[in-house]
Scaffold this motif. Structure first.
Motif, short mmCIF file in Angstrom:
data_model
loop_
_atom_site.label_atom_id
_atom_site.label_comp_id
_atom_site.label_asym_id
_atom_site.label_seq_id
_atom_site.Cartn_x
_atom_site.Cartn_y
_atom_site.Cartn_z
N LYS A 69 33.29 -72.48 64.69
CA LYS A 69 34.38 -72.38 65.67
C LYS A 69 34.47 -70.98 66.26
O LYS A 69 34.66 -70.81 67.46
N ALA A 70 34.30 -69.97 65.42
CA ALA A 70 34.50 -68.60 65.87
C ALA A 70 33.19 -67.83 66.04
O ALA A 70 33.13 -66.89 66.82
N ASN A 71 32.16 -68.21 65.29
CA ASN A 71 30.92 -67.43 65.29
C ASN A 71 29.76 -68.19 65.92
O ASN A 71 29.73 -69.41 65.90
N GLN A 72 28.81 -67.41 66.42
CA GLN A 72 27.60 -67.99 66.99
C GLN A 72 26.40 -67.27 66.38
O GLN A 72 26.39 -66.07 66.30
N TYR A 73 25.40 -68.06 65.95
CA TYR A 73 24.23 -67.48 65.28
C TYR A 73 23.02 -67.65 66.19
O TYR A 73 22.40 -68.72 66.23
N GLU A 74 22.68 -66.59 66.92
CA GLU A 74 21.63 -66.67 67.93
C GLU A 74 20.23 -66.79 67.33
O GLU A 74 19.29 -67.12 68.04
N ASN A 75 20.09 -66.51 66.02
CA ASN A 75 18.76 -66.58 65.42
C ASN A 75 18.34 -68.01 65.12
O ASN A 75 17.20 -68.25 64.73
N THR A 76 19.22 -68.99 65.31
CA THR A 76 18.88 -70.40 65.09
C THR A 76 19.30 -71.21 66.31
O THR A 76 20.45 -71.13 66.74
N SER A 77 18.37 -71.96 66.87
CA SER A 77 18.65 -72.77 68.06
C SER A 77 18.65 -74.24 67.70
O SER A 77 17.90 -74.68 66.84
N LEU A 78 19.49 -75.01 68.39
CA LEU A 78 19.56 -76.46 68.19
C LEU A 78 18.74 -77.14 69.28
O LEU A 78 18.90 -76.84 70.46
N ILE A 79 17.88 -78.05 68.86
CA ILE A 79 16.99 -78.72 69.81
C ILE A 79 17.06 -80.23 69.62
O ILE A 79 17.05 -80.72 68.49
N LYS A 80 17.17 -80.93 70.75
CA LYS A 80 17.16 -82.39 70.76
C LYS A 80 15.76 -82.84 71.15
O LYS A 80 15.27 -82.50 72.22
N ILE A 81 15.09 -83.59 70.26
CA ILE A 81 13.74 -84.07 70.52
C ILE A 81 13.84 -85.46 71.16
O ILE A 81 14.63 -86.30 70.72
N GLU A 82 13.03 -85.67 72.20
CA GLU A 82 13.05 -86.93 72.92
C GLU A 82 12.68 -88.08 72.00
O GLU A 82 11.74 -87.98 71.22
N ASN A 83 13.40 -89.19 72.10
CA ASN A 83 13.16 -90.44 71.35
C ASN A 83 13.40 -90.28 69.85
O ASN A 83 12.89 -91.08 69.07
N VAL A 84 14.15 -89.26 69.43
CA VAL A 84 14.53 -89.12 68.02
C VAL A 84 16.04 -89.27 67.96
O VAL A 84 16.77 -88.46 68.55
N VAL A 85 16.52 -90.31 67.28
CA VAL A 85 17.96 -90.59 67.29
C VAL A 85 18.58 -90.65 65.90
O VAL A 85 19.78 -90.85 65.78
N GLN A 86 17.78 -90.49 64.84
CA GLN A 86 18.31 -90.53 63.48
C GLN A 86 17.81 -89.35 62.69
O GLN A 86 16.74 -88.80 62.97
#
Length: 110
Positions: free
Chosen positions: A23-40
């Protein structure tokens, strides 16, 4: 006579969603990635340890190319919807958020 096979890509497409955060902090050393056709979450198991490439275009030409790459690696799943956490050699710039990336299908763990 040569057989012409269908072209194959050695990567899956992905989309950079942002940084790992609370909520308050952001960790730039780790990125979130959505892979195509991966839903689980169970489907992300295959991609753990794979290389990730964020390719961008720069103004100045280096070694005959204006394209540059930031390499990273898929670390672990994030949540239950098929997101993964990735760590890059250099933190991704904020302009990369919502941009495309490539999840290479190597190194193989099979």
């Amino acid at each position: 006579m040569k057989k012409v096979g269908e072209p194959c890509t050695l990567y899956s497409k992905g989309r950079i969603l942002g940084y790992k955060r609370s909520k308050a902090n952001q960790y730039e050393n780790t990125s979130l990635i959505k892979i195509e056709n991966v839903v689980q979450r169970s489907e992300t198991e295959f991609y753990l340890g794979k290389r990730v490439a964020y390719i961008y275009k720069a103004k100045r030409e280096i070694n005959g190319s204006k394209y540059r790459v930031i390499w990273g690696k898929v670390c672990r799943p994030h949540g239950n919807n098929g997101l993964v956490r990735c760590k890059f050699r250099k933190n991704l710039p904020p302009c990369s958020i919502a941009g495309p990336c490539r999840i290479m299908l190597y190194p193989s763990r099979i």
